[in-house]
Each structure stands twice: as structure tokens, then as C-alpha cells.
Motif scaffolding. Structure first.
Motif, PDB file in Angstrom:
ATOM      1  N   ARG A 220      19.185   8.384   0.456  1.00 51.30           N
ATOM      2  CA  ARG A 220      17.976   8.268   1.414  1.00 51.30           C
ATOM      3  C   ARG A 220      16.541   8.702   1.061  1.00 51.30           C
ATOM      4  NH1 ARG A 220      15.583   9.912   5.378  1.00 51.30           N
ATOM      5  NH2 ARG A 220      16.510  12.005   5.479  1.00 51.30           N
ATOM      6  N   ARG A 223      15.070   7.417  -2.338  1.00 48.99           N
ATOM      7  CA  ARG A 223      14.499   5.857  -2.171  1.00 48.99           C
ATOM      8  C   ARG A 223      13.171   6.079  -1.449  1.00 48.99           C
ATOM      9  NH1 ARG A 223      18.553   1.763  -3.233  1.00 48.99           N
ATOM     10  NH2 ARG A 223      17.302   0.603  -2.275  1.00 48.99           N
ATOM     11  N   ILE A 226      10.602   6.798  -3.570  1.00 53.98           N
ATOM     12  CA  ILE A 226       9.848   5.859  -4.235  1.00 53.98           C
ATOM     13  C   ILE A 226       9.303   4.635  -3.677  1.00 53.98           C
ATOM     14  CG2 ILE A 226      11.593   6.497  -6.539  1.00 53.98           C
ATOM     15  CD1 ILE A 226      13.011   4.119  -5.670  1.00 53.98           C
ATOM     16  N   SER A 227       9.467   4.733  -2.545  1.00 57.65           N
ATOM     17  CA  SER A 227       8.661   3.690  -1.611  1.00 57.65           C
ATOM     18  C   SER A 227       7.500   4.104  -1.329  1.00 57.65           C
ATOM     19  CB  SER A 227       9.494   3.540  -0.272  1.00 57.65           C
ATOM     20  OG  SER A 227       9.160   4.484   0.696  1.00 57.65           O
ATOM     21  N   GLN A 228       6.695   2.782  -0.873  1.00 58.36           N
ATOM     22  CA  GLN A 228       5.184   3.209  -0.796  1.00 58.36           C
ATOM     23  C   GLN A 228       4.857   4.099   0.499  1.00 58.36           C
ATOM     24  OE1 GLN A 228       3.783  -0.790  -0.509  1.00 58.36           O
ATOM     25  NE2 GLN A 228       3.932  -1.087  -2.703  1.00 58.36           N
ATOM     26  N   MET A 229       5.805   4.189   1.323  1.00 62.67           N
ATOM     27  CA  MET A 229       5.637   5.143   2.728  1.00 62.67           C
ATOM     28  C   MET A 229       5.665   6.552   2.263  1.00 62.67           C
ATOM     29  SD  MET A 229       8.119   3.131   5.475  1.00 62.67           S
ATOM     30  CE  MET A 229       9.439   2.754   4.328  1.00 62.67           C
ATOM     31  N   LEU A 301      -7.661  -4.848   4.217  1.00 62.18           N
ATOM     32  CA  LEU A 301      -7.435  -5.279   5.933  1.00 62.18           C
ATOM     33  C   LEU A 301      -8.782  -5.800   6.659  1.00 62.18           C
ATOM     34  CD1 LEU A 301      -4.552  -3.057   7.244  1.00 62.18           C
ATOM     35  CD2 LEU A 301      -4.284  -5.031   6.044  1.00 62.18           C
TER      36      LEU A 301
ATOM     37  N   HIS B  39      18.100   1.921   4.364  1.00 58.43           N
ATOM     38  CA  HIS B  39      17.363   2.763   3.320  1.00 58.43           C
ATOM     39  C   HIS B  39      16.025   2.077   3.020  1.00 58.43           C
ATOM     40  CE1 HIS B  39      21.122   4.895   1.286  1.00 58.43           C
ATOM     41  NE2 HIS B  39      20.432   5.144   2.007  1.00 58.43           N
ATOM     42  N   SER B  40      14.905   2.739   2.552  1.00 56.39           N
ATOM     43  CA  SER B  40      13.921   2.081   2.229  1.00 56.39           C
ATOM     44  C   SER B  40      13.959   1.681   0.953  1.00 56.39           C
ATOM     45  CB  SER B  40      12.665   3.222   2.198  1.00 56.39           C
ATOM     46  OG  SER B  40      13.231   4.327   1.341  1.00 56.39           O
ATOM     47  N   THR B  41      13.349   0.539   0.623  1.00 63.94           N
ATOM     48  CA  THR B  41      13.498  -0.157  -0.645  1.00 63.94           C
ATOM     49  C   THR B  41      12.164  -0.008  -1.262  1.00 63.94           C
ATOM     50  OG1 THR B  41      12.773  -2.161   0.450  1.00 63.94           O
ATOM     51  CG2 THR B  41      15.177  -1.888  -0.371  1.00 63.94           C
ATOM     52  N   PRO B  42      12.032  -0.225  -2.637  1.00 64.24           N
ATOM     53  CA  PRO B  42      10.579  -0.284  -3.306  1.00 64.24           C
ATOM     54  C   PRO B  42       9.771  -1.461  -2.583  1.00 64.24           C
ATOM     55  CG  PRO B  42      12.265  -0.408  -4.903  1.00 64.24           C
ATOM     56  CD  PRO B  42      13.081  -0.441  -3.608  1.00 64.24           C
ATOM     57  N   GLY B  43       8.391  -1.071  -2.473  1.00 61.74           N
ATOM     58  CA  GLY B  43       7.370  -1.892  -1.491  1.00 61.74           C
ATOM     59  C   GLY B  43       7.559  -3.324  -1.792  1.00 61.74           C
ATOM     60  N   GLN B 170       3.988  -2.084   2.864  1.00 57.92           N
ATOM     61  CA  GLN B 170       4.796  -1.170   3.117  1.00 57.92           C
ATOM     62  C   GLN B 170       4.070   0.147   3.476  1.00 57.92           C
ATOM     63  OE1 GLN B 170       7.427   0.909   0.413  1.00 57.92           O
ATOM     64  NE2 GLN B 170       9.119  -0.201   1.620  1.00 57.92           N
ATOM     65  N   GLU B 171       3.104   0.218   2.566  1.00 53.21           N
ATOM     66  CA  GLU B 171       2.160   1.310   2.565  1.00 53.21           C
ATOM     67  C   GLU B 171       1.023   0.957   4.004  1.00 53.21           C
ATOM     68  OE1 GLU B 171      -0.300   2.158  -0.768  1.00 53.21           O
ATOM     69  OE2 GLU B 171      -1.785   2.994   0.484  1.00 53.21           O
ATOM     70  N   LEU B 172       0.580  -0.323   4.203  1.00 59.49           N
ATOM     71  CA  LEU B 172      -0.230  -0.470   5.091  1.00 59.49           C
ATOM     72  C   LEU B 172       0.174  -0.292   6.349  1.00 59.49           C
ATOM     73  CD1 LEU B 172      -2.276  -3.241   3.183  1.00 59.49           C
ATOM     74  CD2 LEU B 172      -3.095  -1.078   3.775  1.00 59.49           C
ATOM     75  N   LEU B 175       5.831   0.613   7.486  1.00 53.80           N
ATOM     76  CA  LEU B 175       7.393   0.064   7.791  1.00 53.80           C
ATOM     77  C   LEU B 175       8.029  -0.066   6.741  1.00 53.80           C
ATOM     78  CD1 LEU B 175       5.987  -2.573  10.710  1.00 53.80           C
ATOM     79  CD2 LEU B 175       7.019  -0.111  11.174  1.00 53.80           C
ATOM     80  N   ASN B 176       9.513  -0.337   6.809  1.00 54.62           N
ATOM     81  CA  ASN B 176      10.419  -0.354   5.803  1.00 54.62           C
ATOM     82  C   ASN B 176      10.453  -1.823   5.506  1.00 54.62           C
ATOM     83  OD1 ASN B 176      12.126  -0.194   3.970  1.00 54.62           O
ATOM     84  ND2 ASN B 176      13.717   0.420   5.336  1.00 54.62           N
TER      85      ASN B 176
END
Lengths: 571, 464
Positions: A220, A223, A226-229, A301, B39-43, B170-172, B175-176
């Protein structure tokens, strides 16, 4: 070290020396100062930072950039250390001098334009001498930029927030600094390989029914990284930039000074991360959190000024918003907003604008929003801090920006590239395969760096491949001039008739294959083809000869005639 | 709930209930990227490969097999930003539909009761805001939401910011969310504007011949022996594999021709094991199919009718099967006008005298010499423009008998233009001396010339 601090005690020296090189040298000396307590030379530090990959030695710029590699990769690190570190040597300097320092630093020297090589350009004056002088004298700077009451006592204003800064940063040990500088890959491996976590994995295999599954937890966390968040728990590097940014915003928040700043750097070098981090740190102060209004806009945006204005009013919760809905026309909203901001004075709440993808805002029609924002920040009204984030250097040509631009950073390096390299290995972590091995990284690198066009060529039919070879020959013969279908077809016929083994296809089938290549965008029409027939439309080949030869090597059951034909040079 | 995790013991079934063949590597990669539901995933993930390599199939099967929350959108349908974002917002797989009312209130007003719940949205700011509020109210926030965009190359032309915005959704939104794009075109062609965040690219390679055989053998009709069908597929591939690797096209061809293959076996003319005889029987059919059906000029139903007619009567069939693309019906003088236009378009102006003047024998040798030196073929470079006077001069010299230059003739020129056999070049306002260009191909003009017994090849400079 003594020499360096001496250098610091006489900043006037820099003022006198207007030339580019000396300034860069001055900046470099300050890099050395930044961590004398660790007892490492910058080169050594770079080496320590890079660890796995070979350290880049050579020009000071390169050294600096390699330090940044380590810095920008740090999101993967687990250490809870949150703040930047000042060493004792720096503390001895007076706050004012310290403030000077980041302005002179030039971490990245990527830009071809000389004016960009100077990080602290307070103005976009092309005259180097002038800008340097301006840069090095704080008094002059505030005169040129801020025409607010602040200018009357710049020194005092600047002193107070800086003291706070110095107090709020904990003193770090050498070890801390060293660990922070470790390369991201190394860090990742240490996270995974550390004995404690290894033990927990073994534990998990022993008793799989427990509620807390360490493997899942590691999955968790990794991952998430590596995510964008992802926001990294700690950042290393960019200390000067962060400090500068922090000071700037703080001055707006605390002393009601208006400011603006533009962060420039290539994609993925950590611009947004730095801003996020600084805002987070600012919000740790309750007073600031209560006072400072934050408006975050993104050029992707808010695609035009109308939408952007509505978003601003929404985020500021002005009176014309009910719930999430904003009422009024563009003109009304703009007027309302401007009045709301203008009627304020130094005591009204400071507003922080963060404009991501700033270059897109500059493309808006008339740049109404930008002009007004910068107008507010220039005039002595409610305190406003405008921070732009962009990766486009050409922005400097834009009118609105040119007038007000205060300083630029050139941050280098792409942390995202590293993240995408790590994506696959991290995703594959499981109980049976708890560590990332070197071979994982190599496989992942192969996956990422495959030449996409070659792989696409691998999938085309023999006929389409023959057409591509014919096009390649035509491009060779006519030295890059465009070709049309009839030429390609006659070239193909020449080949297919000579080698009797090949089946000769009729024109319509060849045409279909030709059109398929067009939809795959391996060929593109040359200029505006206009109304001419499709057979005679001029086209360009978008595949490099090397890619064709590469694809031919890998192609299954490729006839030898084709290979020979492809490798033939112009007779 | 834990379907998408793997134990790593290598026993995972990557064929998703045996529905998907030969895509194990891709499925494995995708599953690894997806991870567990929470789990979060690549965007963003980008799938590319040739048409018919199973990109859409794999994604759809995966998402449905594991019942992951997803939205599937074909970008051909969503031609504008507005359509796309409304499509996404209104089709979110929300489990609790209770709170959507609040969201639809803030964007526009529903005009009638049915549209009350329809969320209106025409810019990305509103989209991200509504998207966030919709997801925050539902169960979805606990799981990864997948937005699948098929034919993603279309997005490039709709709006310059939509592609980068979707890639970093995802970044904007914070959220997952995982955006999956499917395209035939390589990722390099997508990078046009600014703001791009590189997706994770997965290639779907083309099937090898062996894999094609394996996949197509699954289609065997229930009453046919599997091995016999596999043998048939092998024959089809031996003819078509060189030209066409598109699975869909190959399947279509195999289905159309199977009856001809199986007929002798059913009739008892031939044993199911005598490969050579069966091959000799099917080969001409396949070769013919290569010429016609691969181009899809006739529908498969028409093609079957044509084949039946051919079987019934071998002599008359040739006329029907003759490709219609080089066949035009025209009035008599129009044919000559078109021939004249063709000659004017493809012959250099200086050799007109040689072709059409009455006494030109003396200059023949000279032109031949010129010809050798400048052999840039006009048929490679395309038609040239000509003035109407030149065309009419050629027309009068080639047409048999005397033709009065009347409005009747000139009207035929404009009708040729409206049939797109000629095209007028330059402004339409040039009434006195219009210029034209001939648009027909050599094959067509030869067919036309044959119907009026005119040997056009003798008059073409390129073919002397």
C-alpha cells in the motif's frame, strides 16, 4: 570555511562584480557553505548522494545537478524528517545575508538564454550588469518590485520572519543529512531489505491470518508513492528554494507585503512538491493558517479567464457564491473580485495565489486575469502573493509576465522518470517476492525503453513492410523529398517483379496497406495536400531507417529478399 | 474482494476463464498494476498495439471478471469536451444513488423530470469538482475507479488540454482514479501540447502465426472436427498471413470460405484426411477472396451471391465479378472528352503536335531522343492542369466524325466535373478560360477507351 564566511561578510563584493561568471562562482561557493558541518566536499557529497549510479564529476553545474537527482528522488524515502536543515556555519550569518544567498544560487543551468542562467533575476532586464546589481542589493530589489509601504523598512521586515525560520528548523546531525542524501533507488532497497521488514515478512508467512499484513502494508505504501497523489513525507534538497519561497509567502502572510514569484523547471523536478511542502509548513503556524487565504488554480482546468475567475470567487468564498454555484457574468465577477481585494488594506487577509501550468494562463485571451493579479500585487492594496509554476522557459516573452517577473529557478531532473521505472517492480512485490532485485529493475527498464515504433513495425504485414522499404528507398534517393503513392507503387513493382518469389499484389490491395500505414501515423501527408487525389498526395515517412532495419531483424519469417532489398544502398 | 491479488504461486489463471488466449503477459502486467481494489494505482496507463490484438477485449474482460468499478468510453462517440465529461459524470458506477441529486443541482437545471439527475458540465473545472463530490459521497472512494478511453487518439483533436488533464486526473482530483487509454498509435504521437504526465505504456504485440492458429481454431463450428478445422485455418493463413495479420479480417475470410472447404467432405467426394486434395479444392477460392473480400468492396452477402452465381454458371460470372471500381457508364462524347482530358493531363504540352498534327513523321525521331533524356514519368507525378482550349483541340482530333461545338458538348464537361471525373482548378469565376485536371486512373481510362475502340496507350507519352 573561514574563507567562505569571509566571503559572506562582504556581499558588496558581489554587487561590484557584475559579470556572469563571477556571480556563478559566488553562487557555487555558497553551495559549499551550505553544509560544511558534514565535512564533505561537494563532490564527495554528490558521490554519497548518488551511491548506485556513477557520480557525475566535472563541471560544477553537473555536480550540482547530480545533487539534485538525489534530492528530487527523495519522495520514496521513509524518514519522517520534515524540515530543511541549517548548519552552524550558516547560522552565524546575519539573516539578511542569508536571505541574499538563495537569490544568488543557480542550481540548474539548462537554459540557453544567458538571462536564465542567473537564478535570482529580480527583473527580466537583458542588461546583465544592471540586473546583477539589482539582484544583489536587497534595498534596490524591494524598490523595484514592491511599491508598497513595506519598502520604507525592508531590513526590519525581513528580519523578523527569518528569525522564525531559523528557530523552527531543528538542527540535524551529519548522519541525518547523509541518509537524506542517499539515492532514491538505494533508499527503496533499504526500505525493502531492512532486517526489520524482512522479519515481518517471515512473520506473515508463518501466520497469514493476522489482521495486520505487513506485505499488504508495504504494498500500500509503496504503491501510494508511485501514484500521482503522492506527497513525500520529506524532501531533501531544494533547501534554498524552499526557504526563499517560505520567506516570501511568510512576508505576505505576516507583514502584509505583496509578492510574486515564478517557479520554472522541467517537468517532474519537484516544483509543485516544493510549494505543497512549503504551504504545509506554513499552515503549521496557527495564525497563518487562520489568516492566509489560499487560491489554487491549474492551467489545465481553468482553461479561460471566466472559469478561472469563478473558481477564484468560489475558493475565496466571496458573497456571490452560494454553495458551489457562482452567479454573475464575467464582468460582474471580475469587478466584484477586484473590488473585494482592492478595498482591503495592509490589515486585510493576505491571499496566496498558486497558478500551476502558468504558461497556459498566459495564453488566455488578453491575459486579463494575469494583468489584474499582477496589478494588485504591484499596488499597495490587500496583500497578495502570486506564485506561478511552469515548465516553459519561453514564457519570458509574454508581456504580462515580463513586467513583473521577480525570480526564476531552474530546477532540474525528472523524478517521474524514476517513478515510472519503479512502477512495475513495486507492483510486483508480493509475499513470495518481497524484494526488488536488480533484475526487476532491468526488466522494467527494458519494458519502458522499448522503441515503440519498432514494435509497431513488427506487427505490420509483409506487404506493408515492403511498402515501407520502398518509401525508405524513395526518401534516400530524393534526399528527404516527399513521395506519393504512385511512386511507392512503381518502386514496389520493380522489386516484386525482379524477385519472382514474391507475390505481386494489385494496386487496390497495396493502396489499402498504404492507407493502413497512414492511420498508424507511420507516414504523414506533407503540408496541406489540398484537393489532389489520394494517389498523388505527397507524403513523408516518419520511421527512421535504423528502426526499419531493427524491425526487419526481429520480423518473424522475413523473406531474405526483403532484407537484401532493404539493405541495398542507392546504386 | 480479493480476487485481484495474487499469491505469487504461479497458479494464477491469466486466461480469465479461458476466454482470452495468448495474452497472459499483458494480463499479468495489468493485474500487477491494478493491485488490490483499495490500493492506489499508477495514474494513467496507455495500451497500444495493432487493431485486433486484444487490447479492448483484455481490459473489458479484466474489469468485468474482477468486477472493478469502471467506465468504458469510446472516444469516437465523444467528439467534444462536454460530451466526454458528461458521459463520465453520468455513468459513474455509483453504488449509492442517493446523493447525486445535490450534485446535479449545482450544474444547470433539469428541464423535465427525467433529466433531473443528468449532470451538466462544460468545462474541466466543473468536471473535477463534480467528480470529486460525486465520488466522495459514494462507496467508490475506497476503491480504484478505472476510466477506460478507447480510441484515445481521437482526444487529440477535441481539445488541447483534455488529454493532459485526463492523464493527471489522479493528481488533479486527489482521488484513486486510473485512466486507461487504448490506441493504435504510439504514445510519441500524443505529446503535442504542454502539461503531459507520462502514462505507463503497455504494448500489445501482434499474434504470431501459431497464436493466430490457436485463436482461430476456437471458432470451429460445433459439428466439425477440431483438427479438420485447424487444418483449414492453416491453409487460410498460408494464403493470407503475408498480406494481412488482422485477426478480425482473417476470421471473416475463414468464415466465408469454410463452406467451400467442407463441401467435398460432406458430399463424400473426398476423405477428411486427404490434405492435398482439399487444398487443391480450396486454393482458388482463397486466391479469389484475396482479391475481392479483403478490400471489402462488396458485402459478404453480395459476395456469397456472386459465388453462387459463379458456381451455377461459369461463363457469365466474369462480368459480375469484374471489379466495379474501374467501370463507368458515360455518354459517347463524354467518353471522348474524358479521354482528351486524360491525354491533356498526362502528356507534356510540347508533344501534342507530334501526337495529333496530321503530318508529324519528321519530328518523331527527335521527340524520341528528348524522351530518353527526361524520363520523369508523368504518371508518377500526377495530373497536370490544362486549359479548356487544349482539351477541346485534342477532343476534335481524336473523335470520329464531325462534331459541332455546341452548348451540348460544353454541358457534358460540367457534368464530368460534377461526377468528380474532372476537377476545375483555380477560381470558379474564370468563365472565359477555365482550367481543369483529370482525376481518373489509368485503369479506368483504359476501360473507357476500350469501349469506344480507341487505343489510348499509343497516345500516352509515358508508354511509348
Amino acid at each position: 570555511m573561514k574563507r567562505n564566511s569571509k566571503n559572506f561578510k562582504s556581499p558588496k563584493k558581489n554587487v561590484d562584480s557584475g559579470s556572469d561568471t563571477e556571480l556563478a562562482a559566488a553562487g557555487l561557493r555558497m553551495v559549499t557553505i551550505a553544509s560544511p558541518s558534514t565535512g564533505l566536499s561537494p563532490r564527495k557529497r554528490a558521490g554519497a548522494a548518488l551511491d548506485g549510479p556513477s557520480p557525475v564529476k566535472g563541471s560544477p553545474q553537473k555536480r550540482e545537478s547530480s545533487r539534485l537527482i538525489a534530492a528530487s528522488g527523495s519522495p520514496l524515502k521513509n524518514s519522517p524528517l520534515k524540515s530543511a536543515v541549517f548548519d552552524s556555519g550558516q547560522r552565524k550569518c546575519s539573516p539578511r545575508k542569508r536571505l541574499l544567498m538563495p537569490a544568488d544560487l543557480s542550481p540548474g543551468k539548462t537554459s540557453p538564454k544567458p538571462k536564465l542562467e542567473m537564478p535570482g533575476n529580480r527583473s527580466v532586464n537583458l542588461d546583465d550588469d544592471f540586473s546583477c546589481k539589482e539582484q544583489c542589493s536587497p534595498r534596490k530589489k524591494s524598490l523595484s518590485v514592491i511599491s508598497s509601504p513595506v519598502k520604507s523598512s525592508p531590513r526590519k521586515k525581513m528580519d523578523s520572519p527569518l528569525k522564525n525560520v531559523a528557530n523552527s528548523y531543528p538542527e540535524a546531525t551529519c548522519e541525518d543529512q547523509l541518509t537524506r542524501l542517499k539515492s532514491p533507488r538505494k533508499i527503496n532497497e533499504t526500505t525493502v531489505l531492512s532486517p526489520r521488514s524482512k522479519r515481518s515478512w517471515q512473520g506473515s508467512s508463518d501466520c497469514p491470518g493476522t489482521e495486520f499484513d505487513p506485505v499488504l502494508e508495504v504494498q500500500r505504501v509503496l504503491r501510494m508513492r508511485i501514484s500521482q497523489m503522492n506527497t513525500p513525507p520529506s524532501i531533501c534538497g531544494y533547501e534554498k528554494e524552499r526557504r526563499q519561497l517560505y520567506d516570501l509567502i511568510k512576508r505576505t502572510a505576516v507583514s502584509g507585503e505583496s509578492n510574486s514569484m515564478l517557479l520554472i523547471g522541467p517537468r517532474g523536478c519537484g516544483k509543485s512538491m516544493v510549494i505543497k511542502d512549503v504551504i504545509k509548513k506554513l499552515y503549521e503556524d496557527e495564525n497563518i493558517k487562520q489568516d492566509l487565504l489560499l487560491v489554487q488554480l491549474n492551467g489545465l482546468l481553468q482553461t479561460d479567464d471566466r472559469i478561472a475567475l469563478r473558481e477564484i470567487t468560489r475558493q475565496l468564498q466571496l458573497e456571490n457564491t452560494v454553495g458551489d454555484k457562482v452567479f454573475g457574468s464575467f464582468a460582474e465577477t471580475l469587478q466584484f473580485l477586484l473590488e473585494a481585494i482592492k478595498k482591503g488594506n495592509q490589515n486585510s487577509k493576505p491571499i496566496l495565489f498558486v497558478l500551476e501550468e502558468f504558461d497556459l494562463f498566459a495564453q488566455h485571451k488578453n491575459q486579463t486575469l494575469l494583468y489584474n493579479l499582477f496589478d494588485i500585487s504591484q499596488s499597495a492594496q490587500a496583500p497578495v502573493c502570486v506564485i506561478g509554476v511552469t515548465c516553459r522557459l519561453s514564457l519570458l516573452d509574454e508581456v504580462a509576465v515580463k513586467d513583473v517577473l521577480e525570480r526564476q529557478f531552474s530546477l532540474m531532473n525528472d523524478a517521474r522518470g524514476l517513478l515510472s521505472l519503479l512502477t512495475y517492480p513495486v507492483c510486483n512485490i508480493s509475499a513470495a517476492h518481497p524484494t526488488i532485485s536488480a533484475s526487476d529493475l532491468i526488466t522494467s527498464f527494458k519494458l519502458i525503453s522499448t522503441d515503440t515504433k519498432s514494435t509497431m513495425l513488427h506487427g505490420v504485414s509483409i506487404l506493408e513492410l515492403a511498402i515501407i522499404i520502398a518509401m525508405k528507398h524513395l526518401t534516400d534517393i530524393y534526399e528527404g523529398e516527399p513521395f506519393n503513392f504512385e511512386m511507392v507503387y512503381s518502386e514496389y513493382l520493380k522489386f516484386a517483379r525482379q524477385r519472382s518469389g514474391m507475390q505481386v499484389y494489385e494496386k487496390a490491395i497495396v493502396m489499402k496497406a498504404y492507407e493502413h500505414l497512414q492511420t498508424l501515423e507511420l507516414v504523414r501527408s506533407h503540408g496541406s495536400g489540398g484537393t489532389s487525389q489520394k494517389e498523388y498526395k505527397l507524403m513523408n515517412l516518419l520511421v527512421h531507417p535504423a528502426q526499419i532495419m531493427d524491425a526487419l531483424q526481429k520480423y518473424p519469417n522475413c523473406p531474405t529478399e526483403m532484407k537484401q532489398w532493404a539493405s541495398q544502398s542507392i546504386s | 474482494m480479493e480476487t485481484s491479488t495474487h499469491d505469487g504461486d504461479g497458479m494464477e489463471d491469466y486466461t480469465l476463464d479461458r476466454n482470452i488466449l495468448c495474452r497472459e503477459v499483458q494480463i499479468k502486467t495489468l493485474l500487477a498494476l491494478f493491485g488490490r481494489r483499495e490500493h492506489s494505482t499508477p495514474g494513467s496507463v496507455f495500451l497500444y498495439g495493432h487493431t485486433g490484438t486484444g487490447k479492448t477485449l483484455v481490459i473489458q474482460a479484466l474489469l468485468e471478471y474482477y468486477k472493478l468499478p469502471h467506465i468504458f468510453i469510446n472516444c469516437v462517440e465523444c467528439s467534444s469536451l462536454r460530451f466526454l465529461v458528461e458521459e463520465i459524470l453520468n455513468n459513474l458506477p455509483l453504488k449509492s444513488q442517493t446523493d447525486t441529486g445535490g450534485a446535479s443541482d449545482m450544474e444547470g437545471t433539469g428541464f423535465d423530470d427525467d433529466e433531473d439527475r443528468f449532470i451538466r458540465c462544460d468545462d474541466l473545472t466543473d468536471f473535477v469538482r463534480s467528480f470529486k463530490s460525486l465520488i466522495a459521497d459514494s462507496e467508490l472512494k475506497k476503491e480504484t475507479l478505472y476510466i477506460v478511453l478507447d480510441k484515445a487518439e481521437r482526444l487529440r483533436s477535441t481539445n488541447s488540454v483534455i488529454l493532459p488533464a485526463l492523464l493527471r486526473l489522479q493528481e488533479l482530483s486527489g482521488l484513486n482514479v486510473c485512466t486507461i487509454m487504448i490506441s493504435e498509435i504510439v504514445w510519441e504521437k500524443f505529446r503535442t501540447g504542454t502539461g503531459f504526465c507520462e502514462p505507463y505504456c503497455i504494448n500489445f504485440p501482434d499474434y504470431t502465426r501459431q497464436e493466430l492458429l490457436e485463436i482461430m481454431s476456437v471458432d470451429a463450428p460445433p459439428d466439425v472436427d477440431r483438427e479438420l478445422y485447424a487444418m483449414y485455418i492453416n491453409m487460410v493463413l498460408s494464403v493470407f498471413h503475408m498480406v494481412c495479420r488482422d485477426l478480425r479480417e482473417l476470421r471473416h475470410i475463414a468464415r466465408l470460405n469454410f463452406d467451400y472447404f467442407i463441401d467435398p467432405v460432406n458430399n463424400g467426394d473426398c476423405e477428411a484426411t486427404s490434405t492435398r486434395k482439399l487444398w487443391r479444392n480450396i486454393e482458388p477460392h482463397l486466391k479469389k477472396a484475396l482479391k475481392t473480400v479483403y478490400l471489402r468492396e462488396v458485402s459478404s452477402h453480395q459476395w456469397e451471391l456472386m459465388q453462387q452465381a459463379e458456381l451455377a454458371d461459369d461463363d457469365s460470372s466474369q462480368a459480375i465479378v469484374a471489379p466495379s471500381r474501374s467501370h463507368v457508364e458515360l455518354p459517347f462524347y463524354s467518353k471522348f472528352l474524358l479521354i482528351a482530358a486524360y491525354l491533356a493531363s498526362y502528356n507534356p504540352i510540347k508533344c501534342d503536335r507530334r501526337f495529333f498534327a496530321k503530318y508529324s513523321k519528321s519530328s518523331r525521331r527527335m521527340t524520341k531522343l528528348i524522351k530518353k533524356n527526361e524520363r520523369a514519368s508523368n504518371h508518377l507525378l500526377g495530373p497536370k492542369t490544362f486549359s479548356i482550349d487544349r482539351m477541346m483541340a485534342i477532343f476534335y482530333s481524336i473523335v470520329e466524325g464531325k462534331v459541332i461545338p455546341s452548348a451540348h458538348i460544353y454541358i457534358q464537361i460540367s457534368s464530368l466535373v460534377s461526377l468528380h471525373l474532372l476537377s476545375q482548378v483555380g477560381g470558379e469565376d474564370k468563365i472565359s478560360a477555365p482550367k481543369y485536371k483529370c482525376l481518373v486512373t489509368l485503369d479506368v481510362i483504359r476501360n473507357i477507351a476500350r469501349t469506344v475502340q480507341f487505343d489510348i496507350m499509343r497516345y500516352l507519352y509515358d508508354f511509348l
